[in-house]
Design a protein around this motif. Sequence first.
Motif, PDB file in Angstrom:
ATOM      1  N   THR A 108       0.447  -1.079  -0.043  1.00  0.00           N
ATOM      2  CA  THR A 108       0.053   0.133  -0.046  1.00  0.00           C
ATOM      3  C   THR A 108       1.048   1.656  -0.335  1.00  0.00           C
ATOM      4  OG1 THR A 108      -1.606  -0.936   1.397  1.00  0.00           O
ATOM      5  CG2 THR A 108      -1.296   1.427   1.177  1.00  0.00           C
ATOM      6  N   ALA A 109       2.039   1.693   1.054  1.00  0.00           N
ATOM      7  CA  ALA A 109       2.644   2.531   0.435  1.00  0.00           C
ATOM      8  C   ALA A 109       3.482   2.424  -0.243  1.00  0.00           C
ATOM      9  CB  ALA A 109       3.710   1.997   2.105  1.00  0.00           C
ATOM     10  N   THR A 110       4.019   1.863  -1.290  1.00  0.00           N
ATOM     11  CA  THR A 110       4.743   1.772  -2.509  1.00  0.00           C
ATOM     12  C   THR A 110       3.283   2.154  -3.527  1.00  0.00           C
ATOM     13  OG1 THR A 110       5.973  -0.296  -2.212  1.00  0.00           O
ATOM     14  CG2 THR A 110       5.499   0.168  -4.270  1.00  0.00           C
ATOM     15  N   ASP A 111       2.018   1.365  -3.467  1.00  0.00           N
ATOM     16  CA  ASP A 111       1.281   2.001  -3.603  1.00  0.00           C
ATOM     17  C   ASP A 111       1.186   3.569  -4.330  1.00  0.00           C
ATOM     18  OD1 ASP A 111       1.017  -0.663  -5.411  1.00  0.00           O
ATOM     19  OD2 ASP A 111      -1.116  -1.171  -4.505  1.00  0.00           O
ATOM     20  N   ILE A 113       3.030   5.416  -3.259  1.00  0.00           N
ATOM     21  CA  ILE A 113       4.213   6.794  -3.751  1.00  0.00           C
ATOM     22  C   ILE A 113       4.584   6.332  -4.874  1.00  0.00           C
ATOM     23  CG2 ILE A 113       6.562   7.270  -3.898  1.00  0.00           C
ATOM     24  CD1 ILE A 113       6.926   5.412  -0.920  1.00  0.00           C
ATOM     25  N   ILE A 114       3.743   6.090  -6.147  1.00  0.00           N
ATOM     26  CA  ILE A 114       3.627   5.669  -7.410  1.00  0.00           C
ATOM     27  C   ILE A 114       2.473   6.508  -7.731  1.00  0.00           C
ATOM     28  CG2 ILE A 114       3.624   4.141  -9.755  1.00  0.00           C
ATOM     29  CD1 ILE A 114       5.560   1.679  -7.747  1.00  0.00           C
ATOM     30  N   THR A 115       1.177   6.356  -7.450  1.00  0.00           N
ATOM     31  CA  THR A 115       0.161   7.050  -8.111  1.00  0.00           C
ATOM     32  C   THR A 115       0.227   8.263  -7.490  1.00  0.00           C
ATOM     33  OG1 THR A 115      -1.540   5.799  -6.234  1.00  0.00           O
ATOM     34  CG2 THR A 115      -0.895   4.152  -8.427  1.00  0.00           C
ATOM     35  N   ALA A 116       1.256   8.471  -6.123  1.00  0.00           N
ATOM     36  CA  ALA A 116       0.804   9.921  -5.702  1.00  0.00           C
ATOM     37  C   ALA A 116      -0.095  10.014  -5.375  1.00  0.00           C
ATOM     38  CB  ALA A 116       1.343  10.416  -6.710  1.00  0.00           C
ATOM     39  N   VAL A 131      -4.311   6.363   4.405  1.00  0.00           N
ATOM     40  CA  VAL A 131      -4.850   5.479   3.172  1.00  0.00           C
ATOM     41  C   VAL A 131      -3.999   3.590   3.343  1.00  0.00           C
ATOM     42  CG1 VAL A 131      -4.129   4.696   1.569  1.00  0.00           C
ATOM     43  CG2 VAL A 131      -5.253   7.625   1.552  1.00  0.00           C
ATOM     44  N   ILE A 132      -2.816   4.080   4.413  1.00  0.00           N
ATOM     45  CA  ILE A 132      -1.913   3.512   4.621  1.00  0.00           C
ATOM     46  C   ILE A 132      -2.738   2.189   5.583  1.00  0.00           C
ATOM     47  CG2 ILE A 132      -0.008   2.333   4.914  1.00  0.00           C
ATOM     48  CD1 ILE A 132       1.355   4.986   3.487  1.00  0.00           C
ATOM     49  N   GLY A 133      -2.540   2.937   6.379  1.00  0.00           N
ATOM     50  CA  GLY A 133      -3.502   1.985   7.969  1.00  0.00           C
ATOM     51  C   GLY A 133      -4.902   1.811   7.441  1.00  0.00           C
ATOM     52  N   ARG A 134      -5.660   2.335   6.997  1.00  0.00           N
ATOM     53  CA  ARG A 134      -6.854   1.582   6.978  1.00  0.00           C
ATOM     54  C   ARG A 134      -6.978   0.287   5.482  1.00  0.00           C
ATOM     55  NH1 ARG A 134      -8.368   7.544   6.438  1.00  0.00           N
ATOM     56  NH2 ARG A 134      -7.851   7.923   4.042  1.00  0.00           N
ATOM     57  N   ALA A 135      -5.708   0.748   4.890  1.00  0.00           N
ATOM     58  CA  ALA A 135      -6.136  -0.983   3.913  1.00  0.00           C
ATOM     59  C   ALA A 135      -5.322  -2.332   5.404  1.00  0.00           C
ATOM     60  CB  ALA A 135      -4.696  -0.494   2.825  1.00  0.00           C
ATOM     61  N   VAL A 136      -4.408  -1.742   5.873  1.00  0.00           N
ATOM     62  CA  VAL A 136      -3.852  -2.383   6.913  1.00  0.00           C
ATOM     63  C   VAL A 136      -4.837  -2.836   7.694  1.00  0.00           C
ATOM     64  CG1 VAL A 136      -2.317  -2.848   8.798  1.00  0.00           C
ATOM     65  CG2 VAL A 136      -1.697  -1.117   6.822  1.00  0.00           C
ATOM     66  N   LEU A 137      -6.097  -1.932   8.030  1.00  0.00           N
ATOM     67  CA  LEU A 137      -7.259  -2.573   8.959  1.00  0.00           C
ATOM     68  C   LEU A 137      -7.584  -3.367   8.799  1.00  0.00           C
ATOM     69  CD1 LEU A 137      -7.586   0.532  11.304  1.00  0.00           C
ATOM     70  CD2 LEU A 137      -5.949  -1.013  11.660  1.00  0.00           C
ATOM     71  N   ASP A 138      -7.882  -3.016   6.819  1.00  0.00           N
ATOM     72  CA  ASP A 138      -8.810  -3.898   6.521  1.00  0.00           C
ATOM     73  C   ASP A 138      -8.809  -5.324   5.931  1.00  0.00           C
ATOM     74  OD1 ASP A 138     -11.094  -2.149   6.471  1.00  0.00           O
ATOM     75  OD2 ASP A 138     -10.346  -1.443   3.944  1.00  0.00           O
ATOM     76  N   ALA A 139      -6.844  -5.220   6.038  1.00  0.00           N
ATOM     77  CA  ALA A 139      -6.538  -6.723   5.838  1.00  0.00           C
ATOM     78  C   ALA A 139      -6.065  -7.517   7.529  1.00  0.00           C
ATOM     79  CB  ALA A 139      -5.698  -6.800   5.074  1.00  0.00           C
ATOM     80  N   LEU A 140      -6.217  -7.422   8.064  1.00  0.00           N
ATOM     81  CA  LEU A 140      -6.052  -7.629   9.294  1.00  0.00           C
ATOM     82  C   LEU A 140      -5.116  -9.637   9.453  1.00  0.00           C
ATOM     83  CD1 LEU A 140      -7.152  -5.822  12.814  1.00  0.00           C
ATOM     84  CD2 LEU A 140      -4.940  -5.345  11.617  1.00  0.00           C
ATOM     85  N   HIS A 141      -4.428  -9.789  10.184  1.00  0.00           N
ATOM     86  CA  HIS A 141      -4.538 -11.111  10.123  1.00  0.00           C
ATOM     87  C   HIS A 141      -5.957 -11.868  11.559  1.00  0.00           C
ATOM     88  CE1 HIS A 141      -0.860 -11.717   7.733  1.00  0.00           C
ATOM     89  NE2 HIS A 141      -0.234 -10.932   8.645  1.00  0.00           N
ATOM     90  N   PRO A 142      -6.054 -13.446  11.787  1.00  0.00           N
ATOM     91  CA  PRO A 142      -6.558 -13.519  12.650  1.00  0.00           C
ATOM     92  C   PRO A 142      -5.698 -13.645  13.963  1.00  0.00           C
ATOM     93  CG  PRO A 142      -6.386 -15.664  10.824  1.00  0.00           C
ATOM     94  CD  PRO A 142      -5.874 -14.412  10.826  1.00  0.00           C
TER      95      PRO A 142
END
Length: 194
Positions: A108-111, A113-116, A131-142
């Motif tokens: 997510t961080a790479t994306d 930066i690439i897409t600004a 943006v990064i934190g929301r993506a991480v929270l949406d894909a938490l490990h069990p």
Amino acid sequence: MTVTLADGTVRTEQWRLLTSLIDPAAHPAAELVDLYHERWQSETTYFSIKATLLDGRVLRSRSLQGLDQEVYALLTAYQALIRTAADTACTRPGLDMDRISFAVLHTTATDSIITATGILPPAGPADLVGVIGRAVLDALHPARRRHRVKARTRKNPTSKYGLNAGQHPATSQNYTVSTTTTFFEHGLSNRSRR
């Protein structure tokens, strides 16, 4: 310790944990074993840097100063990502950092930066998650991941070491662990050499 894989393979090994924490009431053996696994976080850090940040590439510099610069850049990027994960974890009380996927964090961080996209905060109060934190929270490990054994693979085709022909499972499997704990107050006998 006996490990039973999903395919029925059973492996028994002797593990020794040497510690000065000798009061079993204050430091139960099961807790020490759990702490030992937490200690592997440092190994996970090295793996995250080698496998995710470097993506299998090697450092390119041909001088010591260049290597220093590359290593510091990797550590800075890693620290920035982990700081983002920690800030995100703080927004959910009781969220264990182990549930945050480093791969999702990095991608997510790479994306971003690439897409600004999502670089500048919106007008108004600061958004700690972003943006990064929301993506991480949406894909938490069990919350409690099942025990797994990673299949051993040959890393480098030009390796001077041969394949582990049939010695290890070819795919990841669930496993069950059973342990017997023995306390020695005055020392241990030598481990047999194979």
